[in-house]
Design a protein around this motif. Structure first.
Motif, PDB file in Angstrom:
ATOM      1  N   UNK A   1       0.802  -1.224   0.000  1.00 15.13           N
ATOM      2  CA  UNK A   1       0.000   0.000   0.000  1.00 15.13           C
ATOM      3  C   UNK A   1       0.839   1.280   0.000  1.00 15.13           C
ATOM      4  N   UNK A   2       1.923   1.383   0.796  1.00 19.57           N
ATOM      5  CA  UNK A   2       2.737   2.600   0.717  1.00 19.57           C
ATOM      6  C   UNK A   2       3.360   2.807  -0.661  1.00 19.57           C
TER       7      UNK A   2
ATOM      8  N   UNK B   1       3.199   6.172   2.643  1.00 21.73           N
ATOM      9  CA  UNK B   1       3.771   5.981   1.317  1.00 21.73           C
ATOM     10  C   UNK B   1       4.197   7.244   0.611  1.00 21.73           C
ATOM     11  N   UNK B   2       3.734   8.406   1.080  1.00 21.76           N
ATOM     12  CA  UNK B   2       4.179   9.668   0.480  1.00 21.76           C
ATOM     13  C   UNK B   2       5.699   9.795   0.510  1.00 21.76           C
ATOM     14  N   UNK B   3       6.332   9.150   1.498  1.00 18.92           N
ATOM     15  CA  UNK B   3       7.793   9.214   1.607  1.00 18.92           C
ATOM     16  C   UNK B   3       8.465   8.671   0.359  1.00 18.92           C
ATOM     17  N   UNK B   4       7.819   7.738  -0.338  1.00 19.28           N
ATOM     18  CA  UNK B   4       8.401   7.148  -1.530  1.00 19.28           C
ATOM     19  C   UNK B   4       8.510   8.107  -2.697  1.00 19.28           C
ATOM     20  N   UNK B   5       7.755   9.217  -2.645  1.00 20.96           N
ATOM     21  CA  UNK B   5       7.841  10.209  -3.706  1.00 20.96           C
ATOM     22  C   UNK B   5       9.080  11.080  -3.627  1.00 20.96           C
ATOM     23  N   UNK B   6       9.879  10.887  -2.594  1.00 16.51           N
ATOM     24  CA  UNK B   6      11.070  11.730  -2.397  1.00 16.51           C
ATOM     25  C   UNK B   6      12.086  11.572  -3.526  1.00 16.51           C
ATOM     26  N   UNK B   7      12.079  10.441  -4.206  1.00 13.21           N
ATOM     27  CA  UNK B   7      13.039  10.230  -5.294  1.00 13.21           C
ATOM     28  C   UNK B   7      12.830  11.227  -6.423  1.00 13.21           C
TER      29      UNK B   7
ATOM     30  N   UNK C   1       6.902   6.189 -12.503  1.00  9.73           N
ATOM     31  CA  UNK C   1       5.566   5.825 -12.040  1.00  9.73           C
ATOM     32  C   UNK C   1       5.271   4.363 -12.345  1.00  9.73           C
ATOM     33  N   UNK C   2       5.610   3.926 -13.550  1.00  9.68           N
ATOM     34  CA  UNK C   2       5.380   2.528 -13.932  1.00  9.68           C
ATOM     35  C   UNK C   2       6.182   1.571 -13.049  1.00  9.68           C
ATOM     36  N   UNK C   3       7.433   1.935 -12.756  1.00  9.05           N
ATOM     37  CA  UNK C   3       8.245   1.098 -11.887  1.00  9.05           C
ATOM     38  C   UNK C   3       7.658   0.973 -10.500  1.00  9.05           C
ATOM     39  N   UNK C   4       7.166   2.105  -9.979  1.00  6.70           N
ATOM     40  CA  UNK C   4       6.548   2.076  -8.654  1.00  6.70           C
ATOM     41  C   UNK C   4       5.276   1.246  -8.629  1.00  6.70           C
ATOM     42  N   UNK C   5       4.478   1.365  -9.676  1.00  2.74           N
ATOM     43  CA  UNK C   5       3.255   0.564  -9.738  1.00  2.74           C
ATOM     44  C   UNK C   5       3.576  -0.932  -9.817  1.00  2.74           C
ATOM     45  N   UNK C   6       4.695  -1.256 -10.488  1.00  6.16           N
ATOM     46  CA  UNK C   6       5.140  -2.646 -10.477  1.00  6.16           C
ATOM     47  C   UNK C   6       5.441  -3.118  -9.068  1.00  6.16           C
ATOM     48  N   UNK C   7       6.083  -2.241  -8.277  1.00  5.41           N
ATOM     49  CA  UNK C   7       6.375  -2.575  -6.886  1.00  5.41           C
ATOM     50  C   UNK C   7       5.138  -2.684  -6.026  1.00  5.41           C
ATOM     51  N   UNK C   8       4.032  -2.072  -6.449  1.00  3.52           N
ATOM     52  CA  UNK C   8       2.766  -2.189  -5.737  1.00  3.52           C
ATOM     53  C   UNK C   8       2.031  -3.471  -6.099  1.00  3.52           C
ATOM     54  N   UNK C   9       1.981  -3.784  -7.385  1.00  2.00           N
ATOM     55  CA  UNK C   9       1.195  -4.926  -7.864  1.00  2.00           C
ATOM     56  C   UNK C   9       1.861  -6.261  -7.512  1.00  2.00           C
ATOM     57  N   UNK C  10       3.192  -6.318  -7.629  1.00  2.79           N
ATOM     58  CA  UNK C  10       3.882  -7.597  -7.459  1.00  2.79           C
ATOM     59  C   UNK C  10       3.699  -8.225  -6.077  1.00  2.79           C
ATOM     60  N   UNK C  11       3.832  -7.485  -4.952  1.00  4.65           N
ATOM     61  CA  UNK C  11       3.627  -8.146  -3.652  1.00  4.65           C
ATOM     62  C   UNK C  11       2.217  -8.709  -3.489  1.00  4.65           C
TER      63      UNK C  11
END
Length: 436
Positions: free
Chosen positions: A56-57, A112-118, A360-370
Motif C-alpha cells: 500500500x505505501x 507511502x508519500x515518503x516514496x515520492x522523495x526520489x 511511475x510505472x516502476x513504482x506501480x510494479x512494486x505495488x502490484x507484485x507483492x
C-alpha cells in the motif's frame, strides 16, 4: 582542452543532506517489510491481505511521483522535500495506535508519500552540479535506496529490544522529523534552479504515445518494481521457507536490498561505458537465469532402484538462495541506472516527462507484485511462485528487447555487408550494442 566546470559552493552539502533524507524516506517506505509480519499474525491475515498491506505505501509513493516532479520544477526541491517529509510524520506515529486492518491500510497510504522523495531529490540534486558530474551526483543520491536494508537492520533490533513492533513507528516518526529539520538547515536553494513553465501533467502523460516509453516502463517495472517487491517480501519468505527468526531473516534479506541500493551509481558508470542496450540486455539475462533457479520449489521425490526405493531432496539451501538473491540485487541496481540511460539517450529534450512516467510505472510494479506474490502463495501453496512470476516478467523483457532492436541491428548488418560505412542511426547507448 576545456577545463571541467567547478562544482558550486554548497553542492556537496546539498547532496549529502538530500541523500540522508532519501535514505530515511526509503527506510520508512519499506517499514511494512518488517512490522507487517507481526501485524499479519496479530490480525490473522492471509497472504494476499499481507501483500496488499506491504504494498500500500508503494502505491501512494508511485502515484505522487509525477506531480511532485512538477512541483519541484516550479517551487524548488528544498521546500517540496521538506514539506513532504513533515507530512508523513503523523501517519507514521499513528501506526503504533492502529488496531483494525482498514486503519493500517489508510495510514499506509499516507506513509507511502515518503516514496515520492526520489522524484523530488533527483532534479534538485542534479541542478546543483555541472552536466558532466550530474550522473555521478544522481547515482550517489539514488544510493539512498539502501534505506530498505537499513530498515531490515534497525526494525528487528528495535522489536527485539522493546518486545513489541509498536516501538518501530514511534522511532521512525521521530527519526523522520529530525531528518526533515536537519535537511532544511543543511540544504539550500537557488532561484535559478526553478523551471518556469515546466512540463504539465498532461504533457507528461502525452509521452505515452511513444511506444519506446512503454518499453522502458516494462523494463523499469522489472528492475525497480521487482526490487521493491522483493525488498518487501524477502524477510517473510526467509521466515516461512527456512524457519529463521525475524532478526536473522531480515539480515539475510538485506543481502539483496543493500547491493540493490548502493550500487546504482556503479550502474550509471557501466551504462555510460558499455551503452544502455548492452547493459540492460545482460541485466535481464542474469535475472532470467537467477529467477529460473530461485523458482524451483523444495522437492522430495522417490525413485525405484534395483536396491529398492530411494528418496531424494532437491532445492536451494538458505546460503545458495541468499547468494543468488545477492546477484539479483547487483543486477537490478545496474538495471535501474541503465533504463534511465536509455531515457537520457533517446529523449534528451524530454527527459523529465519520460522519467516521471517510467518511474511511475516502476513504482506501480512494486505495488502490484507483492499482492500477486500473496495471491499466488494462497492459490498454490508454493512460496517460490513469487520467483516464477518474476521469471515470466523477465522473459517478456527479453523477447521485447530482441524484437524491438532487431530491425536496427539487421539494417546495420546489411550496410556492413554492402560495404557502406557504419551509420549511427540511434543514440549512443544503443549504437554501441549494434556495433558489437
Amino acid at each position: 582542452m576545456k577545463s571541467a566546470e567547478p562544482v558550486p559552493q554548497g553542492a556537496i552539502r546539498v547532496l549529502a543532506a538530500s541523500t540522508l533524507a532519501f535514505t530515511i524516506c526509503f527506510a520508512v517506505w519499506m517499514v511494512f517489510a518488517v512490522i507487517g509480519i507481526p501485524i499479519k499474525d496479530r490480525l490473522g491475515l492471509n497472504e494476499t491481505e499481507f501483500g496488499l498491506l506491504a504494498a500500500m505505501p508503494v502505491l501512494t509513493g508511485s502515484l505522487v511521483r509525477v506531480p511532485l516532479g512538477i512541483w519541484t520544477d516550479r517551487y524548488g526541491g528544498r521546500i517540496v522535500l521538506f514539506l513532504l517529509m513533515l507530512s508523513t510524520v503523523p501517519a507514521i506515529w499513528l501506526l503504533s495506535h492502529a488496531t483494525a486492518y482498514w486503519q493500517f491500510l489508510v495510514l499506509a497510504l499516507f506513509v507511502g508519500l515518503a516514496g515520492g522523495s526520489f522524484s523530488v531529490g533527483t532534479p534538485y540534486v542534479a541542478r546543483w552540479f555541472p552536466k558532466e558530474r550530474q550522473g555521478l551526483a544522481m547515482g550517489v543520491f539514488g544510493a539512498g535506496n539502501s534505506g530498505s536494508a537499513l530498515t531490515k537492520f534497525v526494525a528487528p533490533a528495535l522489536i527485539a529490544a522493546a518486545g513489541s513492533w509498536v516501538i518501530v513507528p514511534k522511532v521512525y516518526a521521530v527519526a523522520m522529523l529530525i531528518t526533515a529539520l536537519a535537511f532544511w538547515f543543511l540544504s539550500d536553494s537557488r532561484p535559478e534552479h526553478r523551471v518556469k513553465g515546466g512540463a504539465s501533467l498532461r504533457e507528461q502523460l502525452h509521452v505515452l504515445r511513444d511506444p519506446r516509453v512503454w518499453r522502458y516502463c516494462q523494463y523499469y517495472s522489472v528492475v525497480f518494481g521487482g526490487y521493491v517487491a522483493l525488498a518487501l517480501w524477502m524477510t517473510k519468505y526467509y521466515i516461512g521457507e527456512y524457519g529463521f527468526d525475524m532478526k536473522l531473516a531480515a539480515v539475510l534479506a538485506a543481502c539483496f536490498s543493500l547491493p540493490g541500493g548502493v550500487l546504482r551509481a556503479v550502474g550509471g558508470w557501466v551504462s555510460d561505458r558499455y551503452g544502455a542496450y548492452r547493459t540492460t540486455w545482460w541485466v535481464m539475462w542474469v535475472c532470467w537465469v537467477a529467477f529460473f533457479l530461485l523458482s524451483y520449489p523444495q522437492t522430495q521425490f522417490t525413485v525405484q532402484t534395483v536396491a529398492g526405493a530411494r528418496s531424494f531432496h532437491l532445492g536451494l539451501n538458505a546460503w545458495l538462495f541468499t547468494l543468488l538473491l545477492f546477484v539479483v540485487g547487483i543486477a537490478m541496481a545496474i538495471g535501474k541506472a541503465s533504463v534511465f540511460k536509455f531515457i537520457s539517450d533517446e529523449f534528451p529534450h524530454n527527459i523529465g516527462a519520460v522519467s516521471g512516467v517510467v518511474g511511475l510505472a516502476g513504482g506501480l510494479g512494486g505495488f502490484i507484485l507483492p499482492i500477486l506474490f500473496g495471491a499466488l502463495l494462497d492459490l498454490t501453496g508454493v512460496r517460490s511462485s513469487a520467483f516464477m512470476l518474476l521469471y515470466g516478467t523477465v522473459c517478456v523483457s527479453l523477447v521485447w528487447m530482441h524484437y524491438s532492436f532487431r530491425p536496427e541491428r539487421l539494417s546495420q548488418d546489411r550496410r556492413v555487408l554492402a560495404g557502406q560505412p557504419f551509420e549511427r542511426t540511434r543514440p549512443a547507448g544503443c549504437a554501441i550494442a549494434q556495433e558489437s
